[in-house]
Design a protein around this motif. Structure first.
Motif, PDB file in Angstrom:
ATOM      1  N   VAL A 279     -17.586 -20.923  15.518  1.00  0.00           N
ATOM      2  CA  VAL A 279     -17.728 -22.002  14.740  1.00  0.00           C
ATOM      3  C   VAL A 279     -16.658 -23.235  15.385  1.00  0.00           C
ATOM      4  CG1 VAL A 279     -17.134 -23.800  12.545  1.00  0.00           C
ATOM      5  CG2 VAL A 279     -19.044 -21.610  12.946  1.00  0.00           C
ATOM      6  N   HIS A 280     -15.080 -22.353  15.467  1.00  0.00           N
ATOM      7  CA  HIS A 280     -14.080 -22.801  16.234  1.00  0.00           C
ATOM      8  C   HIS A 280     -13.799 -23.178  17.691  1.00  0.00           C
ATOM      9  CE1 HIS A 280     -11.178 -21.675  12.273  1.00  0.00           C
ATOM     10  NE2 HIS A 280     -12.225 -22.820  11.947  1.00  0.00           N
ATOM     11  N   HIS A 281     -15.120 -22.705  18.027  1.00  0.00           N
ATOM     12  CA  HIS A 281     -14.615 -22.757  19.923  1.00  0.00           C
ATOM     13  C   HIS A 281     -16.319 -22.098  20.530  1.00  0.00           C
ATOM     14  CE1 HIS A 281     -10.354 -21.743  19.559  1.00  0.00           C
ATOM     15  NE2 HIS A 281     -10.878 -21.084  18.892  1.00  0.00           N
ATOM     16  N   LEU A 282     -16.874 -23.121  19.733  1.00  0.00           N
ATOM     17  CA  LEU A 282     -18.119 -23.146  20.957  1.00  0.00           C
ATOM     18  C   LEU A 282     -18.420 -23.356  21.665  1.00  0.00           C
ATOM     19  CD1 LEU A 282     -21.392 -22.928  19.644  1.00  0.00           C
ATOM     20  CD2 LEU A 282     -21.773 -25.852  19.360  1.00  0.00           C
ATOM     21  N   PHE A 283     -17.632 -24.396  22.581  1.00  0.00           N
ATOM     22  CA  PHE A 283     -18.514 -25.063  23.518  1.00  0.00           C
ATOM     23  C   PHE A 283     -17.827 -24.334  24.754  1.00  0.00           C
ATOM     24  CE2 PHE A 283     -19.702 -28.464  21.105  1.00  0.00           C
ATOM     25  CZ  PHE A 283     -20.998 -29.270  22.016  1.00  0.00           C
ATOM     26  N   ASP A 284     -16.615 -23.163  24.559  1.00  0.00           N
ATOM     27  CA  ASP A 284     -16.081 -21.646  25.191  1.00  0.00           C
ATOM     28  C   ASP A 284     -16.591 -21.044  25.367  1.00  0.00           C
ATOM     29  OD1 ASP A 284     -13.318 -23.690  25.236  1.00  0.00           O
ATOM     30  OD2 ASP A 284     -12.962 -23.131  23.393  1.00  0.00           O
ATOM     31  N   VAL A 285     -17.439 -21.134  23.879  1.00  0.00           N
ATOM     32  CA  VAL A 285     -18.146 -19.940  24.228  1.00  0.00           C
ATOM     33  C   VAL A 285     -19.670 -19.295  24.532  1.00  0.00           C
ATOM     34  CG1 VAL A 285     -16.719 -18.198  22.171  1.00  0.00           C
ATOM     35  CG2 VAL A 285     -18.826 -19.416  21.990  1.00  0.00           C
ATOM     36  N   LEU A 286     -19.855 -21.122  25.000  1.00  0.00           N
ATOM     37  CA  LEU A 286     -21.450 -20.990  25.378  1.00  0.00           C
ATOM     38  C   LEU A 286     -21.648 -20.326  26.696  1.00  0.00           C
ATOM     39  CD1 LEU A 286     -22.479 -24.459  24.086  1.00  0.00           C
ATOM     40  CD2 LEU A 286     -23.708 -22.221  23.452  1.00  0.00           C
ATOM     41  N   PRO A 287     -20.528 -20.614  27.414  1.00  0.00           N
ATOM     42  CA  PRO A 287     -20.658 -19.782  28.920  1.00  0.00           C
ATOM     43  C   PRO A 287     -21.499 -18.756  28.242  1.00  0.00           C
ATOM     44  CG  PRO A 287     -18.791 -21.346  29.360  1.00  0.00           C
ATOM     45  CD  PRO A 287     -19.556 -20.999  27.614  1.00  0.00           C
ATOM     46  N   THR A 288     -20.509 -17.890  27.819  1.00  0.00           N
ATOM     47  CA  THR A 288     -21.302 -16.709  27.966  1.00  0.00           C
ATOM     48  C   THR A 288     -22.467 -16.286  27.032  1.00  0.00           C
ATOM     49  OG1 THR A 288     -20.400 -16.324  25.414  1.00  0.00           O
ATOM     50  CG2 THR A 288     -18.597 -16.284  27.505  1.00  0.00           C
ATOM     51  N   ILE A 289     -23.297 -16.867  26.054  1.00  0.00           N
ATOM     52  CA  ILE A 289     -24.331 -17.029  25.436  1.00  0.00           C
ATOM     53  C   ILE A 289     -25.639 -17.267  26.152  1.00  0.00           C
ATOM     54  CG2 ILE A 289     -26.033 -17.617  23.208  1.00  0.00           C
ATOM     55  CD1 ILE A 289     -22.469 -18.138  22.131  1.00  0.00           C
ATOM     56  N   THR A 290     -26.565 -16.421  26.191  1.00  0.00           N
ATOM     57  CA  THR A 290     -27.494 -15.858  26.355  1.00  0.00           C
ATOM     58  C   THR A 290     -29.106 -16.629  25.643  1.00  0.00           C
ATOM     59  OG1 THR A 290     -28.332 -13.770  26.314  1.00  0.00           O
ATOM     60  CG2 THR A 290     -27.307 -14.657  28.148  1.00  0.00           C
ATOM     61  N   LYS A 291     -28.793 -16.526  24.478  1.00  0.00           N
ATOM     62  CA  LYS A 291     -29.899 -16.172  23.678  1.00  0.00           C
ATOM     63  C   LYS A 291     -29.091 -17.996  22.567  1.00  0.00           C
ATOM     64  CE  LYS A 291     -31.601 -14.101  19.275  1.00  0.00           C
ATOM     65  NZ  LYS A 291     -33.170 -14.740  20.006  1.00  0.00           N
ATOM     66  N   ARG A 292     -30.142 -18.678  23.196  1.00  0.00           N
ATOM     67  CA  ARG A 292     -29.393 -20.365  22.792  1.00  0.00           C
ATOM     68  C   ARG A 292     -30.953 -21.343  23.326  1.00  0.00           C
ATOM     69  NH1 ARG A 292     -26.104 -23.737  26.165  1.00  0.00           N
ATOM     70  NH2 ARG A 292     -26.112 -23.103  28.211  1.00  0.00           N
ATOM     71  N   GLU A 293     -32.029 -21.051  23.822  1.00  0.00           N
ATOM     72  CA  GLU A 293     -33.121 -21.901  24.365  1.00  0.00           C
ATOM     73  C   GLU A 293     -34.049 -21.974  23.372  1.00  0.00           C
ATOM     74  OE1 GLU A 293     -35.508 -19.288  26.962  1.00  0.00           O
ATOM     75  OE2 GLU A 293     -34.185 -19.833  28.937  1.00  0.00           O
ATOM     76  N   VAL A 294     -34.143 -23.117  23.054  1.00  0.00           N
ATOM     77  CA  VAL A 294     -35.015 -24.270  21.904  1.00  0.00           C
ATOM     78  C   VAL A 294     -36.201 -24.858  22.764  1.00  0.00           C
ATOM     79  CG1 VAL A 294     -34.940 -25.888  20.311  1.00  0.00           C
ATOM     80  CG2 VAL A 294     -32.482 -24.503  21.318  1.00  0.00           C
ATOM     81  N   ILE A 295     -37.358 -24.108  22.272  1.00  0.00           N
ATOM     82  CA  ILE A 295     -38.906 -24.084  23.158  1.00  0.00           C
ATOM     83  C   ILE A 295     -38.982 -25.772  22.458  1.00  0.00           C
ATOM     84  CG2 ILE A 295     -41.261 -23.986  22.778  1.00  0.00           C
ATOM     85  CD1 ILE A 295     -40.388 -21.401  23.099  1.00  0.00           C
ATOM     86  N   LEU A 296     -39.412 -26.787  22.866  1.00  0.00           N
ATOM     87  CA  LEU A 296     -39.858 -28.064  22.684  1.00  0.00           C
ATOM     88  C   LEU A 296     -40.865 -28.838  23.375  1.00  0.00           C
ATOM     89  CD1 LEU A 296     -38.640 -30.734  21.194  1.00  0.00           C
ATOM     90  CD2 LEU A 296     -37.309 -31.504  23.246  1.00  0.00           C
TER      91      LEU A 296
END
Length: 372
Positions: free
Chosen positions: A92-109
């Protein structure tokens, strides 16, 4: 037509466009106004207030829990971020720091739902850390379009219930929610302006985003109805992260609760009735070059508007030209102009404060005709 804005040298507005953010959305009741002042005049532990508000909203709407937000769009961002971070305070404190390491973040629209409602909806999803993946086509979609797009990196399926979206040949929200439940993928519904505060949660949606200032006619605010307390708690945790930049205060929170209470009690009545609108259309039909009729809301809600077609060869001005003509003068008249390019404007009666405003619109159309 004098008010706080005209007294300060700004142009007064008659809103016949709808509950639009660009026009201040809606007006509040005396009860909500009194609640805002009382809440703003006292102190409260904000975290406990957020939890209290979630429980009160759950009692009133039937969801398991809810997270109050500063707007429906903020609710979208916080919902997506909370699905990524869950209860991990470091993330929560470092969301945009850790985002590059996260693959499960696809939102189907759905492609037909990737709209600009005054701001791109994709930006709200991306603000929460999501990566938008479109499914289907702009002129139609099938459930298989969504199902075939789901993979191990899918974070959520996002459905937008709005007149802004393509309506033709689109899959139904109930079927999309059922599909998401079958696949075990969280389903977020953007129901910002919807009038039923329980429907989508009852269908099984995991998170439903509402505006507090549109159908509910509360202060600038919103809430997300959640399927579980865990989902709501994880959303509230985001106020220690990106939510800090879009926080809702004590007065907005209590004002929202009062507005929901009044709304569900049926205290919000449109002062301009369908009969009033029919009589207005009959008068407009007598103006040379104008033809008016009542139409139902594009998204199927029980909302009726007066659609006015302008024949430039007879009236003197086209619908597109009428947008500016109506906005000129001491009082600006804003209409619903989504079909101005094909010759018509619409009058939405819901934001009108009295019958005098409807009459003022008629008189202005008559006056403009004389300017030809």
């Amino acid at each position: 037509m004098e008010n706080i804005y005209s007294k300060n040298g700004m142009q007064a507005v008659i809103n016949a466009s709808g509950r639009m953010t660009k026009l201040g959305v809606s007006t509040i009741s005396q009860g909500v106004g009194k609640t805002l002042v009382e809440a703003a005049s006292n102190y409260i532990l904000i975290d406990s207030l957020y939890e209290f508000a979630g429980k009160k909203i759950s009692e009133m709407t039937g969801c398991a829990d809810a997270c109050v937000t500063s707007s429906a769009s903020a609710g979208i961002a916080l919902a997506v971020a909370s699905l990524i971070c869950k209860d991990n305070i470091t993330m929560v404190h470092h969301l945009f720091d850790v985002l590059p390491t996260i693959t499960k973040r696809e939102v189907i629209l759905l492609k037909g739902h990737n709209v600009d409602f005054g701001a791109p909806i994709a930006e709200m999803i991306q603000l929460g850390g999501g990566k938008v993946v479109e499914a289907g086509y702009a002129n139609g979609s099938r459930l298989s379009d969504i199902e075939d797009t789901v993979n191990e990196n899918t974070l959520a399926i996002f459905f937008v219930k709005s007149h802004h979206c393509v309506q033709k040949d689109m899959v139904d929200v109930k079927d999309v929610i059922a599909l998401a439940n079958k696949l075990g993928v969280p389903c977020i519904v953007d129901a910002a302006a919807e009038e039923d505060l329980s429907r989508y949660a009852q269908m099984g949606a995991d998170m439903v985003c509402y505006s507090g200032a549109k159908a509910i006619e509360g202060p600038t605010s919103g809430f997300v109805a959640c399927k579980t307390t865990e989902l709501a708690s994880n959303m509230r945790l985001q106020y220690k992260g990106i939510g800090r930049a879009m926080k809702i205060g004590k007065e907005g929170t209590m004002g929202l609760l009062q507005a929901i209470k009044e709304y569900l009690a049926g205290e919000h009545v449109c002062v301009v009735t369908k009969t009033d609108l029919e009589q207005f259309a009959e008068k407009v039909n007598k103006i040379d070059g104008c033809s008016a009729m009542l139409i139902q809301d594009e998204a199927g809600r029980e909302i009726y508007r007066a659609k006015i077609h302008f024949d430039k060869s007879i009236y003197g001005f086209s619908a597109k030209e009428m947008i500016q003509k109506l906005q000129e003068g001491t009082v600006a008249i804003y209409t619903r102009d989504y079909q101005a390019n094909i010759g018509s404007l619409a009058i939405d009666p819901r934001p009108l404060k009295n019958l005098d405003e409807l009459d003022a619109i008629y008189k202005r159309i008559v006056e403009i005709r004389k300017e030809k």
